[in-house]
Design an enzyme around this catalytic site. Structure first.
Site: not given
Lengths: 645, 257
Positions: A44, A333
């Site tokens: 990744g 969040r």
């Protein structure tokens, strides 16, 4: 194994810590680099960036990923953007401010020196990505465009439509491809790491399974880097790719790498709500939608099943704007998620009834469409709207979207020092696989930043320091330790394939585990619930080992076997998460212990007792890991009550 | 909410070296909100519990971006809905009692590994051959010193949206990967950063494309129709122009070093 937690973080003025550290650490001469082999697991943002950088520096790199191509790592799914303190908007951004926002966003549970370094190298990341051809959004003059993201009062987020992760990953993947062609990196796709090889107490290799032929192999090297991502899939329903797993870091934990803050899970507020029991994953909608979308629910529960377009303005509760006027819809969040859960728990949620509850709030673009026009909204969010329409069958240009929080990112991970090395010598952990930088909650657009910072700009400096200062005698694949690890993996597969009364596939167990965790170690946690989970998880684990059913042989492509191995590891990690959540008698960031909240329902930290990183050591008994504490010193910022009002 | 009953004819092939054939399964109680892959998940759980080999297929993000999933459904790569990956295809687009034929990508360059899983590593080798901008890590110039006209950035992003799924190859009567290559050539070729290697890049990538036994483009346009990201065939025209120029005027560079 005795463990001494030494973070090796430099002291002194925070602005110069990284440069002084770099000046002091040892290097490997160019002609010696090709003599060193390095294993990088994961491709990744962190893994690909690290493998490409180390390959280019001249090391011999072996890079592994379980997907068919490194380009498919889950970083690709990140939508919204990447932060950098460039201050292109002239809105008073700075390295300091990004550092401060990140520390505060993480509820003062991250290591200061790491976070400052992250903010510092964030400038270089954008330069690097642009040079690679990442097509970031531009203004008419050709300069880079920015937008704002949750938890910040500046516009510091760089983006490429809603596909920023994809573009940054392609940049890193292409850099990796170049090294593969040159021959400095050998890529092993469709290959999964199943164990760590430790020789003389040092990480010297890994055991892998070829996912096409089933062949098990030992690979040795001078050190091992894990860039294997997070473990949010432990919840079964999460925004993670289906293949994301905890196997590599859990095996490292069993070999003595400490696991830090396992209970810190980020719940992302803008996901598409669940539609039924068959569902395999949850889909995230970028947080950037909260820039222009207004979050609301009806004031009265009687209105919850009405067409939202028919609900008058005065009958709507724009609860984020009401409760947090300074940040409004752009609160971080954890705050937004809890506020959404609270209104649904009050019975004011919207959308279909699932198990007697409506779990959704509106994210409404009607105002933005009036203010900006259809074209501008489409330009900003078009692909996200399209994705939403695909999944729900509803057109967000016409009716408000429905969103609900979902498990997204795990801030916990392997404990690493300032050099990104775990407590196992020669074992490094980068990106989401480590615990550093985000504390108890991650700000939006910071995951991409950390992955690339670790891979491009930090590990390439700190890893050579280890190589240059360690005595590494040559080892080969036939070393007894490597062969022993290989045999253990073989035995593990045999055990999975030969359960005494096989009954269910791995998904069956995974769903059960997910229910337990979401119920007791999800958005809200209580001591009673966690104790309950700690009873249920070992029982489910016993049932798994007795009833797991795998019907294809292990010498072929066998997705059931792959999943079963990963679920077996999730079943171990889940217990550790609950143990950690139970011990942390405070609320902070993504860890909300319901016993510890203010009268207004806000998280209540306990700095006097819990201002530390909880790093757990495997003791041989999953139920009784040993706790080590890394105290957190805040010299540059003063921990304060997080207020976004 | 309505439930569908479907008959699935699925290509089953144990490995690359064994012959394959269609096998028929019944999928009952298919919820219209399920994605196509979730429908297969349910079928697979039933197969496992019945002691049979589940259907192997590729998938990962299930958000339409990783490019892992992909199968030919009733003759159309990724299924009947335009601009949609299989993971984003929902069962509401099918009707009760429908028969579905589910196959892997068919192309010589994409050998079947098992059932619906094919080997797409040829795409990686094409990128390895030159699908990048050569830049060292850590020494890039200040980002805003490279200005990119907004239109070019947008245009580059249109091409860069390619997810490398291989549907273009599966849809093409010649099994050509020209749309995939053209998307990468276009993404990098319209940006100022991509100019120094522009001609060399297209040459290297196309040479590798041919070496991987992909076919040639004969302008059928099926690739564009099948592309879940709606990459335009205009990129192929642009790639061909670059390739022509590369062969006529640009010097040949040695192999990538």
């Amino acid at each position: 194994m005795t463990v001494r937690l030494d973070a090796k973080a430099p002291n002194g003025p925070i602005e110069t810590r990284w440069s002084r550290h770099k000046a002091a650490i040892k290097m490997v001469a160019p002609s010696n680099r090709r003599k060193h082999e390095i294993i990088v697991v994961g491709s990744g943002l962190a893994g690909a960036a690290a493998a490409a950088s180390l390959g280019e520096m001249g090391y011999q790199v072996k890079c592994f990923c379980f997907q068919d191509s490194p380009r498919r790592a889950h970083s690709i799914a990140a939508q919204g953007g990447i932060n950098s303190a460039k201050n292109y908007q002239n809105d008073n951004d700075s390295i300091w401010r990004l550092f401060y926002d990140t520390i505060k966003g993480g509820d003062f549970r991250a290591r200061e020196a790491n976070v400052y370094r992250l903010a510092e190298v964030s400038l270089d990341i954008i330069d690097q990505a642009v040079a690679q051809g990442v097509p970031f959004a531009r203004e008419y003059g050709g300069h880079l465009a920015n937008r704002s993201f949750g938890g910040a009062q500046v516009s510091r987020t760089f983006y490429a439509r809603g596909q920023t992760g994809q573009q940054l990953l392609l940049g890193a993947y292409q850099a990796l491809s170049r090294q593969i062609d040159i021959g400095t990196v050998r890529m092993f796709s469709r290959t999964e790491m199943l164990d760590l090889i430790r020789i003389d107490q040092k990480a010297r290799g890994i055991v892998t399974r070829d996912l096409v032929t089933g062949r098990l192999e030992a690979h040795v090297a001078d050190c091992v880097v894990l860039g294997t991502g997070g473990y949010g899939n432990v919840f079964y329903l999460s925004t993670n790719a289906k293949g994301s797993n905890c196997t590599a870091i859990l095996r490292a934990y069993r070999h003595g790498a400490l696991f830090a803050n396992p209970c810190y899970t980020q719940i992302h507020p803008t996901c598409i709500p669940q539609s039924g029991e068959y569902q395999s994953k949850l889909t995230l909608m970028s947080e950037s939608l909260r820039n222009d979308g207004r979050v609301w629910v009806p004031k009265s529960p009687e209105d919850c099943d009405k067409d939202p377009r028919l609900i008058q303005e005065e009958a709507r509760d724009y609860f984020l704007e009401r409760k947090y006027p300074a940040f409004g819809n752009l609160v971080p969040r954890d705050i937004a998620s809890r506020a959404a859960k609270a209104v649904c728990d009050e019975g004011r949620g919207v959308g279909p009834l699932i198990n007697g509850q409506r779990r959704g709030v509106y994210l409404d673009f009607a105002d933005a469409l009036r203010r900006l026009g259809h074209t501008a909204v489409e330009e900003r969010y078009g692909n996200l709207f399209q994705m939403y329409e695909r999944i729900t069958g509803e057109d967000p240009y016409e009716v408000p979207m429905r969103i609900y929080p979902a498990v997204h990112y795990t801030m916990g991970g392997l404990w690493v020092d300032y050099n990104l090395m775990t407590t196992v010598e020669g074992l490094f952990s980068i990106g989401e696989a480590n615990f550093s930088d985000h504390g108890a909650n991650r700000l939006g657009a910071s995951a991409l930043m950390q992955g690339l910072a670790d891979g491009y700009f930090i590990l390439p400096y700190t890893l050579p320091n280890y190589l240059a200062s360690s005595e590494l005698r040559p080892v080969a694949e036939d070393h007894p330790e490597a062969q022993r690890a290989l045999q253990e993996v073989q035995a593990g597969i045999h055990k999975l394939m030969s359960a005494p009364s096989p009954k269910y596939g791995p998904d069956w167990f995974h769903r059960k585990l997910g229910h337990i965790l979401w119920e007791h170690c999800g958005m809200g946690r209580t001591a009673t619930g966690l104790r309950q989970a700690l009873k249920e998880i070992p029982t489910l684990r016993d049932q798994f080992w007795s009833e797991i059913k795998i019907t294809t042989d292990p010498q072929h492509i066998n997705p059931t076997l792959e999943k079963a191995g990963r679920v077996a590891d999730f079943l171990e990690l889940a217990e550790l998460m609950c143990i950690d959540a139970l011990h942390r008698e405070e609320s902070c960031g993504g860890h909300f212990r319901e016993e510890h909240q203010s009268p207004e329902g806000e998280a209540k930290r306990n700095d006097a007792s819990f201002s530390y990183v909880a790093a757990w050591q495997y003791s041989g008994n999953l139920a009784y890991p040993t706790l080590h504490r890394e105290p957190l010193a805040f010299e540059s910022v003063t921990p304060s009550k997080r207020s976004y009002k | 909410m309505s439930l569908l009953r479907l008959t699935l004819h699925v290509w089953r092939q144990a490995s690359a070296n064994e012959p394959g054939s269609f096998q028929t399964y019944q999928a009952n109680n298919v919820n219209e909100h399920m994605s196509f892959l979730e429908m297969l998940d349910v079928v697979n759980e039933e197969l496992i519990e019945a002691g049979q080999d589940p259907i192997a297929f590729e998938h990962d993000c299930r958000e339409g971006i990783c490019g892992a999933c992909g199968m030919v459904i009733n003759g159309v790569p990724h299924g009947p809905q335009r601009a949609t990956t299989t993971c984003q295809l929902h069962m509401r687009h099918f009707t009760d009692g429908q028969e579905l034929w589910i196959e892997p990508w068919r192309a010589r360059a994409f050998p079947v590994l098992k059932d619906l899983v094919v080997d797409r590593s040829a795409f990686d080798r094409i990128i390895d051959a030159g699908g990048f901008i050569s830049v060292r890590t850590g020494s890039a110039p200040e980002a805003n010193s490279t200005r990119v006209p907004k239109h070019d950035a947008e245009s580059s992003m249109d091409a860069a949206s390619c997810i490398g799924c291989g549907a273009c190859v599966a849809a093409c009567p010649n099994a050509s990967a020209h749309l995939f290559v053209a998307a990468k050539v276009g993404h990098l070729g319209v940006l100022p950063q991509g100019q120094p290697e522009r001609h060399d890049r297209v040459r290297r990538m196309l040479i590798q494309h041919d070496a991987e036994v992909f076919g040639n483009c004969t302008n059928h346009g099926e690739c564009e129709a099948a592309c879940p990201k709606e990459i335009s065939v205009n990129w192929i025209a642009r790639m061909n122009r670059d390739f022509l120029k590369a062969n006529l005027i640009a010097p040949k560079l040695p192999k990538n070093t």
